[in-house]
Design a protein around this motif. Structure first.
Motif, short mmCIF file in Angstrom:
data_model
loop_
_atom_site.label_atom_id
_atom_site.label_comp_id
_atom_site.label_asym_id
_atom_site.label_seq_id
_atom_site.Cartn_x
_atom_site.Cartn_y
_atom_site.Cartn_z
N ALA A 1 63.08 46.47 53.80
CA ALA A 1 62.64 45.02 54.34
C ALA A 1 62.43 45.19 55.77
O ALA A 1 61.88 44.08 56.66
CB ALA A 1 63.46 43.84 53.96
N SER A 2 62.90 46.23 56.66
CA SER A 2 62.68 46.40 58.08
C SER A 2 61.17 46.42 58.47
O SER A 2 60.30 46.65 57.75
CB SER A 2 63.50 47.70 58.47
N ILE A 3 61.12 46.00 59.87
CA ILE A 3 59.78 45.97 60.34
C ILE A 3 59.18 47.38 60.60
O ILE A 3 58.00 47.53 59.98
CB ILE A 3 59.62 45.32 61.78
N PRO A 4 60.03 48.46 60.89
CA PRO A 4 59.14 49.83 60.61
C PRO A 4 58.79 50.25 59.29
O PRO A 4 57.80 50.93 59.21
CB PRO A 4 60.54 50.81 61.13
N MET A 5 59.52 49.92 58.15
CA MET A 5 59.24 50.27 56.90
C MET A 5 57.90 49.46 56.49
O MET A 5 57.14 49.90 55.75
CB MET A 5 60.29 50.26 56.07
N ARG A 6 57.90 48.15 57.03
CA ARG A 6 56.95 47.55 56.41
C ARG A 6 55.67 47.87 57.06
O ARG A 6 54.29 47.67 56.47
CB ARG A 6 57.15 46.08 56.78
N ARG A 7 55.72 48.44 58.35
CA ARG A 7 54.47 48.98 58.96
C ARG A 7 53.93 50.07 58.18
O ARG A 7 52.63 50.58 58.00
CB ARG A 7 54.96 49.36 60.44
N VAL A 8 55.14 51.21 58.04
CA VAL A 8 54.95 52.21 57.22
C VAL A 8 53.88 51.78 55.79
O VAL A 8 52.83 52.43 55.33
CB VAL A 8 55.84 53.11 56.65
N PHE A 9 54.26 50.75 55.22
CA PHE A 9 54.17 50.44 53.74
C PHE A 9 52.41 49.74 54.06
O PHE A 9 51.43 50.09 53.04
CB PHE A 9 54.69 49.05 53.12
N HIS A 10 52.26 49.20 55.29
CA HIS A 10 50.76 48.78 55.42
C HIS A 10 49.94 49.75 55.60
O HIS A 10 48.60 49.67 55.07
CB HIS A 10 50.99 47.72 56.72
N ILE A 11 50.30 50.71 56.27
CA ILE A 11 49.37 51.87 56.51
C ILE A 11 49.24 52.77 55.15
O ILE A 11 48.02 53.08 54.86
CB ILE A 11 50.06 53.02 57.51
N ALA A 12 50.29 53.01 54.45
CA ALA A 12 50.23 53.40 53.02
C ALA A 12 49.29 52.64 52.04
O ALA A 12 48.30 53.03 51.30
CB ALA A 12 51.60 53.41 52.39
N GLU A 13 49.17 51.19 52.07
CA GLU A 13 48.33 50.42 51.16
C GLU A 13 47.00 50.36 51.62
O GLU A 13 46.07 50.44 50.64
CB GLU A 13 48.98 48.86 51.50
N THR A 14 46.72 50.72 53.06
CA THR A 14 45.55 50.82 53.47
C THR A 14 44.98 51.95 53.18
O THR A 14 43.70 51.94 52.83
CB THR A 14 45.48 50.70 55.05
N TYR A 15 45.42 53.05 53.15
CA TYR A 15 44.92 54.40 53.07
C TYR A 15 45.01 55.10 51.71
O TYR A 15 44.26 56.06 51.55
CB TYR A 15 45.15 55.32 54.17
N ALA A 16 46.02 54.64 51.13
CA ALA A 16 46.14 55.45 49.72
C ALA A 16 44.97 55.15 48.68
O ALA A 16 44.62 56.23 48.29
CB ALA A 16 47.50 54.53 48.88
N PRO A 17 44.31 54.05 48.85
CA PRO A 17 43.03 54.17 47.89
C PRO A 17 41.67 55.06 48.34
O PRO A 17 40.90 55.35 47.62
CB PRO A 17 42.65 52.74 47.80
N THR A 18 41.92 55.70 49.52
CA THR A 18 40.97 56.29 50.10
C THR A 18 41.18 57.92 49.91
O THR A 18 42.36 58.09 49.42
CB THR A 18 40.90 56.10 51.50
N ASP A 19 40.17 58.61 50.31
CA ASP A 19 40.66 59.98 50.08
C ASP A 19 40.85 60.65 51.53
O ASP A 19 40.81 61.89 51.84
CB ASP A 19 39.30 60.90 49.68
N ALA A 20 41.46 59.81 52.46
CA ALA A 20 41.62 60.13 54.00
C ALA A 20 43.09 61.27 53.87
O ALA A 20 43.92 61.08 52.94
CB ALA A 20 42.35 59.03 54.67
N THR A 21 42.87 62.32 54.70
CA THR A 21 43.92 63.33 55.01
C THR A 21 44.96 62.63 55.69
O THR A 21 44.98 62.09 56.65
CB THR A 21 43.41 64.65 55.28
N ILE A 22 46.28 62.82 55.00
CA ILE A 22 47.51 62.26 55.81
C ILE A 22 48.42 63.13 56.13
O ILE A 22 48.99 63.85 55.20
CB ILE A 22 47.74 61.14 54.91
N MET A 23 48.89 62.87 57.28
CA MET A 23 50.32 63.70 57.62
C MET A 23 51.36 62.83 57.91
O MET A 23 51.44 61.90 58.51
CB MET A 23 50.05 64.41 59.05
#
Length: 454
Positions: A140-162
């Protein structure tokens, strides 16, 4: 050294009191001395890089500047400047730092160049997820919800992620959840542990081989990349990939094709790449241990998982989650002084991060002690005095050294017994799970006479 925090938290909150996004002032860097004197550079990205390498957002043509010298990163508390293991260091307000927060007028010395951090009146927002989970990830913390936003945004794509983060923060779990939230979810998710593969076999593991290509190659073998066709390859501990194999991996990323060891036939592969590291790869760039072109090809999207000590508000919900998983019937009913325990947990550094927290709760649940006081399973000296009556199966009248050894031996015996059971007696697998050297684990097994039973 770390400089003191210089910025205050600047968040936007909706009417219900729930944080929707991080709002920060747009900022620029003004060069006040050196070759670039008088020039301004807008910070337009979440991670703004500075160095002598051509791919940096701010390139300094200076022999005293490392290729990847430092970066300015947007975090919930503002702008954080972080040295990337540079040779000559990053100096903030006259102090050489590892990282420091920036505020209006902060001066940064980089080689011959002195720059000043200048926030502007205009603001920019960085969105947060409205969810407190992403698959099996929870926070529920802000750092984790920022991570979740990035994951939600790019998971459906084929973007290479580090995915970057300390050991135990959940990098592999996040990678698998990104795969599960993608169109490739029904295809293979193949994990390649670059740190665990034998150097003489890693090419075969990744690319496959043909019969007779080397001693012991008695038949054709499909490698990890071919096996993952249509799915996702997760390259764990990518920083441990040898320099010899890095250009070969780069070709796979760029050409989407592989060649088995011992074969001249080129085979197309359709895979998405997610990599992870607990190392500072930019430091490895400076030292020539990692190719710059491969780094940028792997980090089209970068996600940094925060250590547990920077998301302390998540400890209670993580603890409850683990208790529910391990004690599905009674869960919290057998736990005493939960709120006091959470206070003790917040004072712990958690060097092993979420994995350490889960291991502690798992060890406590399997200990058989009821009622369950989780705080007693923290390191000695971390438990408040009023809780000391629940410590271990030994007398508090014992000398400190004897009491300490008794508790350590009890921990080692129970931990290794449970570890071997979970690993089905496979010592190599158990060593990897516990992040122990195999030889050290074997000594523990011999010490407690567990070899036969395992």
């Amino acid at each position: 050294m770390k400089a003191p925090r210089l910025a205050s938290q600047t968040l936007i909150v909706d009417d219900s009191g729930r944080t929707q996004s991080i709002r920060l002032h747009k900022s620029k860097l003004l060069a006040v001395s050196g070759p670039l004197k008088g020039k301004e550079f807008m910070i337009t990205k979440e991670v703004f890089t500075i160095g002598s390498g051509e791919r940096n957002d701010l390139r300094l043509d200076d022999s005293t500047i490392s290729r990847s010298h430092c970066e300015i990163r947007v975090v919930p508390d503002g702008y954080l400047i972080r040295d990337m293991g540079s040779t000559n260091g990053t100096v903030v307000q006259g102090l050489r730092i590892t990282e420091a927060y920036l505020s209006h007028g902060t001066e940064v010395q980089l080689g011959k160049t002195r720059i000043v951090f200048c926030p502007l009146r205009e603001t920019v927002e960085y969105a947060l997820s409205q969810e407190e989970t992403f698959g099996r990830m929870i926070g529920a913390s802000i750092p984790m919800r920022r991570v979740f936003h990035i994951a939600e945004t790019y998971a459906p794509t084929d973007a290479t992620i580090m995915i970057e983060g300390e050991t135990g923060t959940g990098k592999e779990v996040l990678a698998e959840e990104i795969h599960r939230h993608s169109a490739r979810r029904d295809k293979p998710f193949i994990v390649v542990d670059c740190a665990a593969l034998a150097q003489d076999l890693i090419a075969s593991e990744l690319f496959g081989h043909t019969k007779g290509s080397f001693t012991g190659a008695t038949s054709d073998r499909i490698g990890a990349f071919e096996h993952a066709h249509g799915g996702t390859v997760f390259l764990d501990e990518i920083g441990d990939l040898s320099l010899e194999l890095q250009p070969k991996l780069l070709r796979v990323l760029e050409k989407k094709e592989i060649r088995r060891v011992g074969s001249n036939q080129v085979r197309p592969v359709d895979v998405r790449f997610i990599s992870a590291t607990n190392r500072n790869l930019r430091n490895d760039l400076n030292n020539g241990r990692f190719r710059e072109d491969l780094f940028y090809r792997l980090s089209v999207v970068r996600v940094e998982l925060p250590p547990l000590r920077k998301r302390l508000e998540d400890i209670p919900i993580l603890s409850k989650k683990f208790l529910k998983e391990l004690l599905p019937r009674d869960g919290m009913k057998n736990v005493v002084d939960f709120d006091k325990t959470m206070m003790a947990f917040r004072n712990h550094d958690w060097p092993g991060n979420v994995r350490e927290l889960r291991n502690l709760i798992e060890f406590a649940c399997y200990s058989g002690r009821r009622p369950l006081n989780l705080a007693t399973f923290l390191y000695l000296g971390k438990v408040p005095a009023e809780q000391s009556s629940g410590l271990g199966d030994f007398s508090l009248d014992q000398p400190f050294k004897e009491a300490k050894n008794a508790l350590i031996q009890e921990f080692e015996l129970r931990y290794v017994t449970h570890l071997l059971a979970k690993s089905e007696g496979n010592i190599s697998k158990a060593a990897r799970k516990a992040e122990l050297e195999r030889a050290y684990l074997q000594r523990l097994i011999k010490k407690y006479g567990l070899k036969d039973s395992s």
